[in-house]
Design a protein around this motif. Structure first.
Motif, PDB file in Angstrom:
ATOM      1  N   ALA A  73       0.512  -1.220  -0.086  1.00  0.00           N
ATOM      2  CA  ALA A  73       0.058  -0.045  -0.308  1.00  0.00           C
ATOM      3  C   ALA A  73       0.917   1.035  -0.093  1.00  0.00           C
ATOM      4  O   ALA A  73       0.974   2.769  -1.169  1.00  0.00           O
ATOM      5  CB  ALA A  73      -0.646  -0.034   1.185  1.00  0.00           C
ATOM      6  N   PHE A  74       1.857   1.248   0.412  1.00  0.00           N
ATOM      7  CA  PHE A  74       2.806   2.959   1.026  1.00  0.00           C
ATOM      8  C   PHE A  74       3.930   2.663  -0.650  1.00  0.00           C
ATOM      9  O   PHE A  74       3.923   3.878  -0.781  1.00  0.00           O
ATOM     10  CB  PHE A  74       3.308   2.356   1.833  1.00  0.00           C
ATOM     11  N   ALA A  77       0.709   4.423  -2.575  1.00  0.00           N
ATOM     12  CA  ALA A  77       0.911   5.926  -1.639  1.00  0.00           C
ATOM     13  C   ALA A  77       2.510   6.612  -2.548  1.00  0.00           C
ATOM     14  O   ALA A  77       1.156   8.018  -2.824  1.00  0.00           O
ATOM     15  CB  ALA A  77       0.281   5.990  -0.325  1.00  0.00           C
ATOM     16  N   ARG A  78       3.326   6.515  -2.703  1.00  0.00           N
ATOM     17  CA  ARG A  78       3.904   7.547  -3.147  1.00  0.00           C
ATOM     18  C   ARG A  78       3.718   7.495  -4.912  1.00  0.00           C
ATOM     19  O   ARG A  78       4.252   7.991  -5.256  1.00  0.00           O
ATOM     20  CB  ARG A  78       5.325   6.323  -3.004  1.00  0.00           C
ATOM     21  N   GLY A 103      -0.260  13.762   5.121  1.00  0.00           N
ATOM     22  CA  GLY A 103      -0.422  13.082   4.544  1.00  0.00           C
ATOM     23  C   GLY A 103       1.114  13.963   3.300  1.00  0.00           C
ATOM     24  O   GLY A 103       1.223  13.857   2.027  1.00  0.00           O
ATOM     25  N   PHE A 106       4.393  12.155   4.058  1.00  0.00           N
ATOM     26  CA  PHE A 106       4.649  11.202   3.036  1.00  0.00           C
ATOM     27  C   PHE A 106       3.811  11.135   1.737  1.00  0.00           C
ATOM     28  O   PHE A 106       4.004  12.094   1.004  1.00  0.00           O
ATOM     29  CB  PHE A 106       4.469   9.546   3.573  1.00  0.00           C
ATOM     30  N   GLY A 107       2.772  10.414   1.624  1.00  0.00           N
ATOM     31  CA  GLY A 107       2.179  10.527   0.166  1.00  0.00           C
ATOM     32  C   GLY A 107       2.775  11.029  -1.032  1.00  0.00           C
ATOM     33  O   GLY A 107       4.174   9.975  -1.324  1.00  0.00           O
ATOM     34  N   LYS A 110       7.720  11.647  -2.238  1.00  0.00           N
ATOM     35  CA  LYS A 110       8.148  11.729  -0.679  1.00  0.00           C
ATOM     36  C   LYS A 110       7.739  12.413  -0.059  1.00  0.00           C
ATOM     37  O   LYS A 110       8.545  12.378   1.138  1.00  0.00           O
ATOM     38  CB  LYS A 110      10.626  10.556  -0.804  1.00  0.00           C
ATOM     39  N   GLY A 111       7.055  13.251  -0.520  1.00  0.00           N
ATOM     40  CA  GLY A 111       6.813  13.882   0.742  1.00  0.00           C
ATOM     41  C   GLY A 111       7.413  14.656   1.075  1.00  0.00           C
ATOM     42  O   GLY A 111       8.371  15.033   0.429  1.00  0.00           O
ATOM     43  N   MET A 158      -1.826  14.199  -0.014  1.00  0.00           N
ATOM     44  CA  MET A 158      -0.643  13.517  -0.381  1.00  0.00           C
ATOM     45  C   MET A 158      -0.605  13.890  -1.699  1.00  0.00           C
ATOM     46  O   MET A 158       0.060  13.072  -2.219  1.00  0.00           O
ATOM     47  CB  MET A 158      -1.145  12.015  -0.432  1.00  0.00           C
TER      48      MET A 158
ATOM     49  N   ARG C 171      10.164  13.702   9.991  1.00  0.00           N
ATOM     50  CA  ARG C 171       9.165  13.058   9.210  1.00  0.00           C
ATOM     51  C   ARG C 171       8.970  10.961  10.277  1.00  0.00           C
ATOM     52  O   ARG C 171       7.514  11.076  10.656  1.00  0.00           O
ATOM     53  CB  ARG C 171      10.118  12.695   8.314  1.00  0.00           C
ATOM     54  N   ALA C 187      -0.275   3.345   6.666  1.00  0.00           N
ATOM     55  CA  ALA C 187       0.139   2.369   5.025  1.00  0.00           C
ATOM     56  C   ALA C 187       0.051   3.219   3.892  1.00  0.00           C
ATOM     57  O   ALA C 187       0.425   3.530   3.067  1.00  0.00           O
ATOM     58  CB  ALA C 187       0.086   1.024   5.127  1.00  0.00           C
ATOM     59  N   VAL C 188      -2.043   3.791   3.605  1.00  0.00           N
ATOM     60  CA  VAL C 188      -2.465   3.992   2.434  1.00  0.00           C
ATOM     61  C   VAL C 188      -1.174   5.214   1.741  1.00  0.00           C
ATOM     62  O   VAL C 188      -2.299   6.069   1.483  1.00  0.00           O
ATOM     63  CB  VAL C 188      -3.782   4.070   1.850  1.00  0.00           C
ATOM     64  N   MET C 189      -1.072   6.403   3.419  1.00  0.00           N
ATOM     65  CA  MET C 189      -1.122   7.199   3.381  1.00  0.00           C
ATOM     66  C   MET C 189       0.629   7.271   2.640  1.00  0.00           C
ATOM     67  O   MET C 189       1.197   8.480   2.618  1.00  0.00           O
ATOM     68  CB  MET C 189      -1.176   8.385   4.274  1.00  0.00           C
ATOM     69  N   GLY C 190       1.623   6.504   2.582  1.00  0.00           N
ATOM     70  CA  GLY C 190       2.162   5.928   1.970  1.00  0.00           C
ATOM     71  C   GLY C 190       3.713   6.278   3.080  1.00  0.00           C
ATOM     72  O   GLY C 190       4.923   6.177   3.149  1.00  0.00           O
TER      73      GLY C 190
END
Lengths: 244, 287, 316
Positions: A73-74, A77-78, A103, A106-107, A110-111, A158, C171, C187-190
């Motif tokens: 998942a991560f 998201a990226r 958000g 990360f997001g 790489k945010g 994100m 972070r 996890a879904v936010m990265g």
């Protein structure tokens, strides 16, 4: 128009139950695709399969031409896939602002790694969804409609390319629904492709460029909203055979 | 070969005792969602109670079990009603900490009241054996095994067949269900904990007949009960029989083939493996 | 209070603590060393337990590995103390990474119990390895310099606390808090949840191991029972939770307050000190389940009703 997301014969089985059955469709860049279907049709499962919190039993999911089926998942998201949760799950102990800041930290990509910058960005997103007054409250102190907006703000922070909205309008009144529709349109105008799952047919009809209908885990219609909603099988699935 | 048979028998007999030790812990965990770190200390209290009944009143350890069970049930009911019900909805850390606090209190009270000396319950028949071919079966261990298995099965029937049992099982899914059965939740929780501690008391009484007791045995016993509950799963009381037997046999084999100090390594190693491979237990539902 | 006032206060407190060996008696310094070591352990646990939300019962294993690192290096290999510290820390970090990967997939009670069981396994394995001195233990060369141990432990506590303070502004720390609050949402936010959890576990293990190393050299004796004592792990959790898990100073304050209470109890009422400790734990969990930090935050507004509100919120 190029495809941003391709769902290719995706199936997801749970013990003794097929939640999503051999579903295929494409989502074009800049489009708003509405996905409707009765309760338990497999809509949320579909979102989870795209966002990566569930893995498909078979089939392939491609994002911008690359298969993401095996990615956690991560990583998705990226790559730029953001989602909201139907059952709103903020980070309850964090402030509304910091929920959104996660958000931005990360997001997509790489945010940022700068907390102050992330909070600044978060504040902009809160303004965008109309939650800036509540920035310093704890997230679990927000009411239902507030949490729906928070889900949106978190996903938007994100800076995704593709936004998956899982029933962001359920439980809202007419005024609130109109406001959310407005927000989603603005999001699209900023260049983000959107997949909206919704129960409220009227709302989704006016919002979507294209509609997809899922019933018992299978795709039963895909096309122009008006055409889809007058389709015989769709009417039967939704209203029951008697009224068809 | 004879040695292996003997070790297996020892493991099975030990496993039956382990089953009843863990039964109360699994019941409380499954229904109240409290992992009771004081469970072993309650077993220890039950053992001392049985010891006193035997030494001062001359009550046979097996005949004294109902008394031990009833007294410990009362203690458990009071602890749940008076203390644990206050924190039932608190986060997991807190339930772990409070039961640890209770464990410390019980251990120190036992040390003050009974001294740190080792005690054993030694009825006249303590040394007798039954020989089956080359294998020797100690009578007391066999009796303890029988009582343990019988009680575990009885517990299973109780949960399955009686109104209170059904209410308890329903509560494991959701607290509101208790009201549907016409039972007040606070009372139901206290009954469940009381039954769990009553079972710990019986387990203690049996443990005292086959092993030495002192105030400090609680912590290790709690850890073993965890292992058994996890291996057996929390869904079915009969699971603890499997968990107990698995642990008893593995420990006995490890002691025979690897060395006396490896009994615990084996049992906790198995626990970790089971947790990683199948977090819902060997027999539990898959998530 | 502005951030600079707070920093100033913290610097003054550290300076006063650092000066203690010059005016405190031997007994006070020794109490100081053991308290500082406990505070480091509580602060280390705070990283995985308080910030990441994983109730580790395996931190006493890190402590034990750190202690054995020093003991083995000094006794078996005749190497200097600091090499032992590095060796022990390396063992603990390696352990955290290797076992963290499978174990950190477990949630709630299951994680707690898996780490508890692992701690027992390690203790039992160590007591069978000749290098670790088996059951007999290892005797380290004595160093009669309590002031040095005291300053070392204080420096370690300052380092651990600065690390935690950094967490709340970084972070990485935000990722950990997001995992604690809602792992799937993180996890879904990265957030790379697996990597972050393992890193938190390793960081937590690093501080625990260094504390163990100081303890071993200070006590000059080490055996499996004292190195891998489970009740030490429970103590660090209690201290962190008592002070306020997931806060910068909570675990440190919790360690100081609880150490002081148990020190006073054991000198005043020797035989029943442990009993009172148990009662304090039970009462604290019932009356102040979110720790001292939360009391300070809310006592001003609710007064004594604070305690009643806590009980009402969690009972049935």
């Amino acid at each position: 128009m190029s495809a941003i997301l391709e769902i290719d014969h995706v199936t997801r089985r749970f013990a003794g139950l097929i939640a999503v059955n051999d579903v295929s469709f494409t989502l074009n860049e800049g489009e708003i695709l509405g996905v409707i279907g009765p309760n338990g049709a497999g809509k949320t499962t579909l979102v989870s399969l795209i966002s990566g919190t569930l893995a498909p039993s078979s089939g392939d999911i491609r994002f911008q031409g690359h298969s993401i089926t095996a990615l956690p998942a991560f990583r998705r998201a990226r790559l730029g896939i953001g989602r909201t949760f139907q059952i709103m799950r903020p980070f309850p102990g964090l402030s509304v602002l910091d929920n959104v800041a996660v958000g931005a930290l990360f997001g997509h990509g790489k945010g940022t790694s700068d907390l102050e910058e992330a909070r600044k960005k978060a504040r902009r997103h809160l303004e965008f969804v109309g939650l800036d007054r509540f920035a310093d409250q704890r997230a679990d102190e927000l009411g239902g409609p507030g949490r729906k907006r928070l889900e949106l703000a978190k996903a938007l922070a994100m800076e995704p390319k593709l936004l998956l909205c899982d029933e962001v309008m359920a439980g809202l009144n007419h005024v609130e629904i109109d406001e959310v529709i407005d927000v989603i349109r603005k999001v699209r105008d900023s260049g983000i492709t959107i997949l909206v799952i919704e129960h409220v047919i009227k709302a989704i009809k006016s919002l979507s460029d294209r509609l997809l209908v899922i019933h018992h885990g299978e795709k039963i219609a895909d096309g122009e909203p008006d055409a889809v909603l007058s389709d015989k099988t769709v009417v039967e699935a939704y209203l029951g055979k008697r009224r068809a | 070969m004879d040695l292996l048979a003997q070790v297996l028998i020892n493991g099975i007999l030990l496993g039956g005792l382990y089953a009843i030790m863990a039964l109360g812990l699994a019941l409380v965990w499954g229904v109240l969602n409290i992992v009771n770190l004081a469970h072993g200390a309650f077993i220890m209290l039950g053992a001392y109670l049985a010891w006193h009944l035997y030494h001062y009143l001359g009550i046979d350890p097996f005949l004294g079990l109902p008394i031990t069970a009833i007294v410990m049930f009362g203690v458990g009911y009071a602890v749940q009603r008076g203390i644990l019900n206050l924190i039932v909805r608190a986060p997991m850390f807190n339930t772990l900490l409070i039961t640890f606090g209770i464990e410390v209190v019980l251990t120190y009270l036992a040390q003050l009241a009974f001294s740190a000396d080792f005690r054993t319950i030694n009825p006249s028949y303590a040394g007798s054996n039954i020989a089956v071919g080359p294998v020797v079966i100690p009578t007391v261990r066999l009796a303890a095994f029988g009582v343990a298995i019988a009680l575990t099965v009885a517990m299973w029937l109780f949960l399955l067949r009686t109104k209170l049992g059904r209410a308890i099982r329903a509560t494991a899914q959701n607290l509101v269900a208790a009201r549907l059965y016409g039972v007040e939740p606070r009372h139901l929780y206290a009954m469940t904990f009381g039954i769990g501690i009553g079972l710990a008391g019986v387990a203690g009484g049996l443990y005292g007949t086959v092993s030495q007791i002192n105030p400090y045995i609680g912590a290790t016993l709690t850890a073993k009960c965890f292992a058994i509950a996890i291996i057996g799963g929390l869904d079915n009381p009969l699971g603890v029989i499997v968990g107990g037997l698995v642990l008893g046999i593995i420990e006995s084999l490890a002691i025979l083939y690897i060395g006396a100090t490896f009994g615990d390594v084996a049992s906790f190693g198995v626990l970790v493996l089971v947790l990683i491979v199948r977090p819902s237990g060997l027999l539990g539902r898959t998530a | 209070m502005s951030i600079w006032t707070r920093i100033a206060i913290a610097v003054v407190i550290v300076a006063i603590l650092a000066a203690l060996p010059w005016f405190g008696s031997d007994v006070v310094v020794q109490f100081g060393i053991s308290t500082l070591i406990l505070a480091v352990l509580a602060q280390g646990w705070n990283i995985i337990g308080g910030y990441t939300g994983y109730a580790s019962f395996g931190n006493s294993t890190f402590f034990g590995l750190g202690a054995y690192g020093v003991a083995i290096a000094m006794v078996q290999w005749h190497l200097p103390f600091w090499v032992g510290m590095v060796f022990g820390a390396a063992m603990a970090v390696a352990f955290a990474i290797l076992l963290g990967l499978p174990v950190l997939r477990l949630k709630g009670h299951y994680f707690a119990i898996a780490t508890l069981a692992l701690a027992q396994v390690v203790a039992a394995i160590v007591s069978n390895i000749p290098l670790f001195g088996q059951n007999i233990g290892l005797v380290l060369p004595p160093l009669n310099n309590d002031a040095m141990f005291y300053e070392l432990a204080l420096a370690l506590l300052v380092a651990a606390t600065l690390t935690v303070a950094w967490l709340t502004r970084s972070r990485f720390g935000f990722g950990l808090i997001a995992i604690r609050e809602n792992e799937e949402g993180a996890a879904v936010m990265g957030v790379n949840t697996t990597l972050y959890k393992v890193m938190a576990f390793a960081l937590s293990g690093l501080f625990s191991a260094l504390a163990g190393g100081i303890q071993a050299y200070w006590i000059t004796f080490l055996d499996p029972a004292s190195a891998f004592d489970i009740s030490l792990n429970v103590k660090m959790i209690i201290m962190a939770v008592f002070g306020g898990p997931g806060t910068i100073f909570g675990p440190v304050v919790g360690a100081f307050v609880l150490s002081a209470i148990s020190e006073v109890l054991s000198s005043e009422i020797t035989s029943v000190a442990g009993l009172f400790f148990g009662i304090v734990v039970v009462a604290a969990v019932v009356l102040m389940p979110r720790g001292l930090a939360d009391i300070i935050r809310h006592f001003r507004t609710s007064g004594w009703r604070y305690f009643i509100q806590n009980v009402k919120a969690h009972r049935i």
